[in-house]
Design an enzyme around this catalytic site. Structure first.
Site, PDB file in Angstrom:
ATOM      1  N   HIS A  86     -62.426 142.815  36.584  1.00 23.19           N
ATOM      2  CA  HIS A  86     -61.644 142.446  37.768  1.00 23.19           C
ATOM      3  C   HIS A  86     -60.180 142.155  37.429  1.00 23.19           C
ATOM      4  O   HIS A  86     -59.488 141.512  38.205  1.00 23.19           O
ATOM      5  CB  HIS A  86     -62.281 141.234  38.457  1.00 23.19           C
ATOM      6  CG  HIS A  86     -63.672 141.523  38.948  1.00 23.19           C
ATOM      7  ND1 HIS A  86     -63.936 142.401  39.965  1.00 23.19           N
ATOM      8  CD2 HIS A  86     -64.871 141.079  38.510  1.00 23.19           C
ATOM      9  CE1 HIS A  86     -65.248 142.482  40.157  1.00 23.19           C
ATOM     10  NE2 HIS A  86     -65.834 141.686  39.285  1.00 23.19           N
ATOM     11  N   TRP A 119     -45.344 111.639  18.825  1.00 18.88           N
ATOM     12  CA  TRP A 119     -45.590 112.884  19.570  1.00 18.88           C
ATOM     13  C   TRP A 119     -44.611 112.835  20.725  1.00 18.88           C
ATOM     14  O   TRP A 119     -44.753 112.037  21.645  1.00 18.88           O
ATOM     15  CB  TRP A 119     -47.036 112.911  20.058  1.00 18.88           C
ATOM     16  CG  TRP A 119     -47.431 114.195  20.710  1.00 18.88           C
ATOM     17  CD1 TRP A 119     -47.859 115.327  20.085  1.00 18.88           C
ATOM     18  CD2 TRP A 119     -47.458 114.482  22.116  1.00 18.88           C
ATOM     19  NE1 TRP A 119     -48.142 116.300  21.016  1.00 18.88           N
ATOM     20  CE2 TRP A 119     -47.906 115.816  22.273  1.00 18.88           C
ATOM     21  CE3 TRP A 119     -47.145 113.763  23.265  1.00 18.88           C
ATOM     22  CZ2 TRP A 119     -48.053 116.427  23.515  1.00 18.88           C
ATOM     23  CZ3 TRP A 119     -47.282 114.371  24.514  1.00 18.88           C
ATOM     24  CH2 TRP A 119     -47.741 115.698  24.614  1.00 18.88           C
ATOM     25  N   GLU A 171     -55.240 127.093  19.809  1.00 19.59           N
ATOM     26  CA  GLU A 171     -54.810 125.792  19.321  1.00 19.59           C
ATOM     27  C   GLU A 171     -54.393 125.845  17.849  1.00 19.59           C
ATOM     28  O   GLU A 171     -53.368 125.290  17.484  1.00 19.59           O
ATOM     29  CB  GLU A 171     -56.007 124.852  19.498  1.00 19.59           C
ATOM     30  CG  GLU A 171     -55.695 123.411  19.596  1.00 19.59           C
ATOM     31  CD  GLU A 171     -56.943 122.582  19.899  1.00 19.59           C
ATOM     32  OE1 GLU A 171     -58.079 123.110  19.884  1.00 19.59           O
ATOM     33  OE2 GLU A 171     -56.774 121.384  20.124  1.00 19.59           O
ATOM     34  N   LYS A 200     -54.124 114.517  18.873  1.00 18.42           N
ATOM     35  CA  LYS A 200     -55.559 114.325  19.035  1.00 18.42           C
ATOM     36  C   LYS A 200     -55.899 113.576  20.313  1.00 18.42           C
ATOM     37  O   LYS A 200     -56.855 113.874  20.998  1.00 18.42           O
ATOM     38  CB  LYS A 200     -56.087 113.556  17.818  1.00 18.42           C
ATOM     39  CG  LYS A 200     -57.580 113.332  17.823  1.00 18.42           C
ATOM     40  CD  LYS A 200     -58.301 114.604  17.497  1.00 18.42           C
ATOM     41  CE  LYS A 200     -59.794 114.466  17.453  1.00 18.42           C
ATOM     42  NZ  LYS A 200     -60.432 115.805  17.587  1.00 18.42           N
ATOM     43  N   LYS A 219     -59.914 127.147  20.957  1.00 14.02           N
ATOM     44  CA  LYS A 219     -59.816 126.853  19.520  1.00 14.02           C
ATOM     45  C   LYS A 219     -58.869 127.838  18.857  1.00 14.02           C
ATOM     46  O   LYS A 219     -58.034 127.465  18.043  1.00 14.02           O
ATOM     47  CB  LYS A 219     -61.220 126.960  18.915  1.00 14.02           C
ATOM     48  CG  LYS A 219     -61.633 125.929  17.969  1.00 14.02           C
ATOM     49  CD  LYS A 219     -62.041 124.579  18.469  1.00 14.02           C
ATOM     50  CE  LYS A 219     -61.126 123.896  19.438  1.00 14.02           C
ATOM     51  NZ  LYS A 219     -61.679 122.692  20.004  1.00 14.02           N
ATOM     52  N   ASN A 227     -46.169 103.563  22.022  1.00 16.52           N
ATOM     53  CA  ASN A 227     -47.005 104.704  22.366  1.00 16.52           C
ATOM     54  C   ASN A 227     -47.175 104.699  23.877  1.00 16.52           C
ATOM     55  O   ASN A 227     -47.574 103.677  24.440  1.00 16.52           O
ATOM     56  CB  ASN A 227     -48.369 104.569  21.663  1.00 16.52           C
ATOM     57  CG  ASN A 227     -49.376 105.584  22.153  1.00 16.52           C
ATOM     58  OD1 ASN A 227     -49.009 106.641  22.673  1.00 16.52           O
ATOM     59  ND2 ASN A 227     -50.644 105.268  21.992  1.00 16.52           N
ATOM     60  N   GLY A 228     -46.873 105.824  24.541  1.00 17.50           N
ATOM     61  CA  GLY A 228     -47.026 105.885  25.996  1.00 17.50           C
ATOM     62  C   GLY A 228     -45.735 106.362  26.639  1.00 17.50           C
ATOM     63  O   GLY A 228     -44.883 106.965  25.975  1.00 17.50           O
ATOM     64  N   CYS A 285     -48.673 109.142  20.197  1.00 14.29           N
ATOM     65  CA  CYS A 285     -48.086 108.444  19.060  1.00 14.29           C
ATOM     66  C   CYS A 285     -49.067 107.466  18.435  1.00 14.29           C
ATOM     67  O   CYS A 285     -50.020 107.029  19.082  1.00 14.29           O
ATOM     68  CB  CYS A 285     -46.864 107.665  19.525  1.00 14.29           C
ATOM     69  SG  CYS A 285     -45.711 108.653  20.465  1.00 14.29           S
ATOM     70  N   ARG A 333     -52.490 111.708  15.593  1.00 13.86           N
ATOM     71  CA  ARG A 333     -52.074 111.367  16.955  1.00 13.86           C
ATOM     72  C   ARG A 333     -50.690 111.928  17.299  1.00 13.86           C
ATOM     73  O   ARG A 333     -50.293 111.921  18.462  1.00 13.86           O
ATOM     74  CB  ARG A 333     -52.028 109.842  17.120  1.00 13.86           C
ATOM     75  CG  ARG A 333     -53.341 109.168  16.880  1.00 13.86           C
ATOM     76  CD  ARG A 333     -53.185 107.672  17.010  1.00 13.86           C
ATOM     77  NE  ARG A 333     -52.849 107.310  18.368  1.00 13.86           N
ATOM     78  CZ  ARG A 333     -53.729 107.109  19.333  1.00 13.86           C
ATOM     79  NH1 ARG A 333     -55.020 107.231  19.075  1.00 13.86           N
ATOM     80  NH2 ARG A 333     -53.346 106.775  20.544  1.00 13.86           N
ATOM     81  N   GLU A 378     -64.146 127.895  25.216  1.00 15.60           N
ATOM     82  CA  GLU A 378     -63.911 127.025  24.062  1.00 15.60           C
ATOM     83  C   GLU A 378     -63.466 127.846  22.844  1.00 15.60           C
ATOM     84  O   GLU A 378     -62.577 127.432  22.097  1.00 15.60           O
ATOM     85  CB  GLU A 378     -65.189 126.220  23.766  1.00 15.60           C
ATOM     86  CG  GLU A 378     -65.139 125.348  22.534  1.00 15.60           C
ATOM     87  CD  GLU A 378     -64.042 124.293  22.547  1.00 15.60           C
ATOM     88  OE1 GLU A 378     -63.406 124.064  23.587  1.00 15.60           O
ATOM     89  OE2 GLU A 378     -63.804 123.719  21.468  1.00 15.60           O
TER      90      GLU A 378
END
Ligand code: AGP
Length: 600
Positions: free
Chosen positions: A496, A77, A480, A595, A477, A103-104, A2, A32, A473
């Site tokens: 495998h 968030w 996401e 983020k 991406k 926030n938290g 947040c 955020r 990565e």
């Protein structure tokens, strides 16, 4: 996670309008979290406006201006309770005397809520946050003044928080911080508080970073910071070195595309002044020569973790034992961390809760800690023994791009510094990377490739050695920002198990740099997927004959294995961007993500 913004203007006639400041701040903080947004305005009474969804939804319900009000705002968030109007912040007490943004995570909120409910309090939301205004109200009813009520409420909380509160009949904002970021902006026109500097950089570049356990009172013409005992703390006002333009989109459709294009500049910034080729030495800010016993331990999450996998390879090649831990698994890994250990936390934001917990554990046992971060003044930068800034500039897109490139470069610098000698060829190669990335940006066919495979069922990414973290990565991406299934594999692992997933509608992106044994083996793996009809996109510097087996080639300038991985990653970033663009995704603010992940 947040985002919080707060503002007290110095003068109703000449200071910026409160709503203008709050909305600017919420837009600057939306990276955020963007499940809902809200503001509370105090001007003799409290007015609260909140709405599910992005800040633009909130904007349509707000008054034109609020010149003389004191205000707080929030982008959410979700952690407790789904995104909705009722769960949006600010939350208030029953009689609308106080409004709170948070926030938290308040870990003991259920106990607190049960106690409050037993006292007759009715809750309007599913959030953990709502206990706070009710706790404050209970203290007010017991006769406490506003500041005391706020402090007493905070004292009852367990967990992580940055919290700000405004009262109906006061011109002061009260705030407190524990394990969630909080920064104050000061100016002659008024005072600001926020989760991050972009929220108020348009209005002031003078900032005070707040530490864990500190309380803030923000008035029209003063800022007071106190410790948990109420003693005034001396603060340092710092000046931010970047401008509002640096945090804007500069004409690009998305921050992500802008930040992909900023990679050459970001890398030059990371390298500047750090390598002395004549003396064959590396200077990493003020980090002294380090000593340690046992393996060098990296802790990081997501994209930053992928950068540390490259770091491990660089250190191991130089004869140093190193291990990379996903920070959230550090505790479970029963790692051998002790007072002689060296623990390197890699975190773009410097606020990631999982990484911070691992670093704090290392600090607790007396290990030497190094933070590799992008954000000056972040928790990681302040709590580590030593800091290496990657100097990528502000990154707003939720998907990390330029900061990953800078982390990759930082890993090369760090490995050389820890080894005690530089590899002149590698350093020289590193210096060519910004120009090579520029060439890729100017000539890439990634958009056409993305259009060809926009309807794929899934995307697979493979690579060996330094190309393996880039495969991970590339897949992260893709997931996401496109919401499509994507996986990265070590090229040799396909046979495998994952090979069973391969079909003619699952393109395989394979990175092949050079024409050595590694490249030849990866080409062997490409033949295996080609034989199963999967389309192959080769990302290559053209020195091998991989083009013969690929349906498409995305070229990168000739490079060694390490810097080639940095170049290949740019092509993969562009492919993901253009697939997401074609699908109309919310590229800068993908669903369910944020983020800066400040909860465990
Ligand atoms: C990257 O695109 C992601 N947004 C995410 O994996 C991120 O890298 C991770 O949350 C770690 O963040 P940090 O670097 O700020 O610690």
């Amino acid at each position: 996670m947040c985002g919080i913004i707060g503002y007290v203007g110095a003068n109703a006639l000449t200071s910026p309008d409160t709503l203008e400041v709050l909305l600017n701040g919420l837009n600057g903080l939306e990276y955020r979290g963007y499940d809902s947004a809200g503001v509370a305005l105090s001007n003799g009474s409290l007015e609260v406006y909140k709405h599910e969804g992005q800040v633009s939804n909130l904007e349509s319900m707000l008054p034109q201006s609020a010149p003389d009000s004191v205000g707080i705002g929030h982008t959410r968030w979700s952690t407790h309770g789904p995104p909705s109007d009722r769960n949006a912040h600010p939350h208030t007490d029953t009689h609308n005397r106080v409004a709170v943004v948070h926030n938290g995570i308040i870990e003991n909120y259920e106990e607190l809520k049960t106690t409050l409910q037993a006292q007759g309090v009715t809750f309007e939301s599913d959030t953990d946050t709502e206990v706070v205004p009710h706790l404050i109200a209970a203290e007010l009813e017991a006769g406490a003044d506003e500041e005391t009520a706020f402090r007493r409420a905070i004292d009852q909380l367990e967990g992580s928080y940055a919290i700000a509160a405004v009262f109906a009949d006061s011109e002061t904002i009260y705030a407190a911080r524990h394990e969630s970021p909080l920064v104050i902006g000061v100016s002659d026109e008024g005072n600001y508080l926020a989760s991050d500097v972009p929220a108020f950089i348009r209005f002031t570049d003078r900032v005070i970073y707040i530490d864990d356990g500190q309380f803030v009172t923000l008035d029209r013409d003063s800022v007071t910071v106190t410790d948990s005992e109420g003693h005034t703390v001396e603060t340092k006002t710092e000046t931010i070195s970047w401008s509002p333009e640096d945090a804007g989109k500069s004409g690009y459709d998305h921050y992500m595309l802008k930040e992909i294009h900023e990679q050459p500049a970001a890398l030059r910034g990371c390298l500047r002044g750090r390598v002395n080729e004549l003396e064959r030495s590396i200077t990493l800010d003020s980090i002294p020569p380090l000593e340690w016993e046992g393996p060098i331990m990296f802790v990081a999450c997501g994209t930053s973790y992928h950068a540390t996998l490259g770091g491990v390879q660089l250190l191991e090649e130089r004869g140093m034992h190193a291990v990379a831990y996903q920070a959230s698994e550090f505790e479970a890994a029963r790692r051998p961390v002790g007072e002689n250990s060296l623990v390197i936390a890699v975190t773009q934001s410097g606020e990631t809760a999982d990484t911070m917990r691992a670093m704090r554990e290392a600090n607790r046992v007396g290990a030497t800690t190094v933070a590799v971060t992008n954000v000056v003044g972040s928790s990681a930068s302040r709590e580590a023994d030593h800091v290496l800034y990657i100097r990528a500039g502000p990154e707003i897109g939720v998907a990390a791009t330029k900061t990953f490139a800078s982390q990759q470069a930082a890993m090369v610098l760090l490995a050389s510094a820890l080894h005690g000698e530089i590899d002149p060829e590698l350093v020289q190669a590193l210096r060519t990377v910004p120009d090579s990335i520029q060439t890729i940006l100017d000539t890439s066919d990634a958009k056409a490739v993305a259009e060809t495979y926009a309807d794929a069922d899934a995307y697979f990414f493979i690579g060996r050695g330094p190309q393996y973290p880039v495969a991970l990565e590339g897949a992260l991406k893709m997931k996401e920002i496109t919401y499509k299934h994507a996986e990265g594999f070590a090229a040799g692992e396909l046979k495998h198990g994952p090979l069973a997933l391969v079909t003619d509608n699952t393109p395989v992106f394979a990175t092949v740099i050079g024409d050595g044994p590694r490249a030849r083996k990866t080409i062997g793996n490409i033949k295996e997927v080609e034989a199963r009809s999967a389309p192959v996109v080769a990302i290559t510097d053209g020195r091998s004959d991989v083009a013969r087996y690929a349906d498409h080639v995305l070229e990168v300038p000739e490079a060694d294995d390490v810097t080639g991985s940095m170049l290949a990653n740019v092509q993969l970033q562009l492919v993901s961007y253009w697939v997401a663009h074609g699908l109309g995704r919310s590229i800068d603010k993908p669903r369910n993500l944020a983020k800066s992940v400040t909860v465990e």
